[in-house]
Design an enzyme around this catalytic site. Structure first.
Site, PDB file in Angstrom:
ATOM      1  CB  SER A  29      -9.357 -57.872  11.535  1.00 17.86           C
ATOM      2  OG  SER A  29     -10.072 -57.246  12.540  1.00 17.86           O
ATOM      3  CG  HIS A  60     -14.412 -57.412  10.591  1.00 20.03           C
ATOM      4  ND1 HIS A  60     -13.902 -57.907  11.751  1.00 20.03           N
ATOM      5  CD2 HIS A  60     -13.749 -56.270  10.352  1.00 20.03           C
ATOM      6  CE1 HIS A  60     -12.961 -57.095  12.206  1.00 20.03           C
ATOM      7  NE2 HIS A  60     -12.842 -56.091  11.372  1.00 20.03           N
ATOM      8  CG  HIS A  82     -14.869 -54.847  16.522  1.00 22.46           C
ATOM      9  ND1 HIS A  82     -15.253 -55.322  15.289  1.00 22.46           N
ATOM     10  CD2 HIS A  82     -13.688 -55.450  16.819  1.00 22.46           C
ATOM     11  CE1 HIS A  82     -14.347 -56.182  14.856  1.00 22.46           C
ATOM     12  NE2 HIS A  82     -13.383 -56.285  15.763  1.00 22.46           N
ATOM     13  CE1 TYR A  84     -14.492 -50.991  14.637  1.00 21.32           C
ATOM     14  CE2 TYR A  84     -13.068 -51.965  16.295  1.00 21.32           C
ATOM     15  CZ  TYR A  84     -13.565 -51.953  15.009  1.00 21.32           C
ATOM     16  OH  TYR A  84     -13.162 -52.892  14.113  1.00 21.32           O
ATOM     17  CD  GLU A  85     -18.223 -53.080  14.004  1.00 21.77           C
ATOM     18  OE1 GLU A  85     -18.763 -53.259  12.907  1.00 21.77           O
ATOM     19  OE2 GLU A  85     -17.799 -54.007  14.713  1.00 21.77           O
ATOM     20  CB  ALA A 112      -5.668 -58.323  13.788  1.00 21.73           C
ATOM     21  CG  MET A 210      -9.260 -51.627  18.700  1.00 19.82           C
ATOM     22  SD  MET A 210      -9.625 -50.631  17.249  1.00 19.82           S
ATOM     23  CE  MET A 210      -8.113 -49.630  17.138  1.00 19.82           C
ATOM     24  CB  SER A 211     -11.752 -57.720  19.290  1.00 27.44           C
ATOM     25  OG  SER A 211     -10.553 -58.439  19.103  1.00 27.44           O
ATOM     26  CG  ASN A 234       0.150 -52.995  14.350  1.00 24.15           C
ATOM     27  OD1 ASN A 234      -0.898 -53.629  14.174  1.00 24.15           O
ATOM     28  ND2 ASN A 234       0.326 -52.197  15.378  1.00 24.15           N
ATOM     29  CG  HIS A 246      -9.095 -51.602   8.947  1.00 29.19           C
ATOM     30  ND1 HIS A 246      -9.074 -52.499  10.002  1.00 29.19           N
ATOM     31  CD2 HIS A 246     -10.041 -52.064   8.091  1.00 29.19           C
ATOM     32  CE1 HIS A 246      -9.976 -53.450   9.792  1.00 29.19           C
ATOM     33  NE2 HIS A 246     -10.573 -53.197   8.644  1.00 29.19           N
TER      34      HIS A 246
END
Ligand code: HPA
Length: 273
Positions: A29, A60, A82, A84-85, A112, A210-211, A234, A246
């Site tokens: 990302s 993306h 991902h 989550y998609e 990220a 998340m990846s 962060n 995001h």
């Protein structure tokens, strides 16, 4: 079916370029800057390539670029799908195995991530030493293709120590601070709660995202040497009083991405023959 998709993707790619990549890359990302630096790029939209899972997240891009970076032939996956998609983790086999089938020996994953280490603030880079898979998924679930790799793949040295040493050497040469750390993967899409972050710290995590982990597993399984870098966007939830978003992640990734692009170029330039 996966083997057929990989074979079809390779055929399509070979119709347009004979380039044999040494290094494959996945850009996370907001980290697309590296893609723009690929020389003489021959590019493919994932949509053109059979079985390449399409992400759907803003920020993306979804392109494969073959060309050279710092003189090294590379294949760069700009953008990833991902879990989550709703993408099946097993679908991530296709792009990674395609890079392997094209000839890549190593895979450099970028992402990220949130930092659990107060001394590794936003904007800094972290080389992954190991991971903790809390996605409750594994991309290798399902039939195993024994021609690609073993049913039970050892993960004891998933992140190649020599490649990581190369990343540190490149970082020193460029004057870029580079931390080491353990990456903990969640599925998202919800960010973590402060209690989860406290729990993850006890587990030994230095970064959360998340990846990357599904791709690293697929890559180790098919014989790629893996290196991975988190661009810290962060401090993890509960550490700073700032609620995560995001948009905030993308903006911070773009800032840290500048160092990342320099680090990657230097790493490739100094790659032993
Ligand atoms: N948590 C999960 N994923 C992330 C984060 C985070 O804090 N930052 C960037 N990706």
């Amino acid at each position: 079916m996966i083997a057929a998709e990989v074979a079809d993707a390779v055929t399509q790619i070979r119709e347009r370029t004979a380039l044999v990549p040494r290094v494959g890359m996945v850009l996370g990302s907001g980290l697309g800057a590296v893609a723009g630096a690929v020389r003489d790029a021959v590019s493919f939209a994932y949509a053109e390539l059979p079985g390449f899972p399409l992400g759907s997240v803003a920020g993306h891009a979804r392109m494969l670029h073959l060309g050279t970076l710092a003189g090294v032939p590379v294949a760069v996956l700009e953008g990833r799908a991902h879990v989550y998609e709703g993408v099946e983790p097993a679908a991530l086999k296709v792009p990674i195995r395609t890079l392997r089938a094209l000839g890549a020996e190593s895979l450099l994953l970028t992402n990220a991530a949130g930092s659990l280490a107060a001394d590794v603030p936003p904007g800094r880079l972290m080389a992954l030493t190991d991971h903790i898979n809390l996605t409750a998924a594994n991309p290798l679930i399902g039939p195993n293709d024994d021609t690609i790799g073993p049913r039970f793949v050892p993960m004891g040295a998933a992140y190649d120590p020599e490649l990581r040493a190369g990343l540190h050497a490149a970082a020193r040469a460029e004057g870029i601070p580079l931390a080491d750390g353990v990456y903990l993967a969640v599925t998202g899409p919800a960010f973590e709660t402060p209690a989860e972050i406290r729990a993850f710290r006890v587990l030994g995590a230095d970064a959360v995202g998340m990846s990357t982990v599904p791709e690293a597993i697929v890559a180790v399984h098919c014989g790629l040497r893996v290196a991975a870098i988190s661009c810290i966007t962060n401090l993890a939830e509960g550490m700073s009083g700032v609620l995560l978003s995001h948009e905030g992640t993308l903006a911070a990734a773009a800032a840290g991405g500048h160092d990342l692009a320099r680090l990657i170029s230097r790493f490739l330039e100094d790659l032993p023959a």
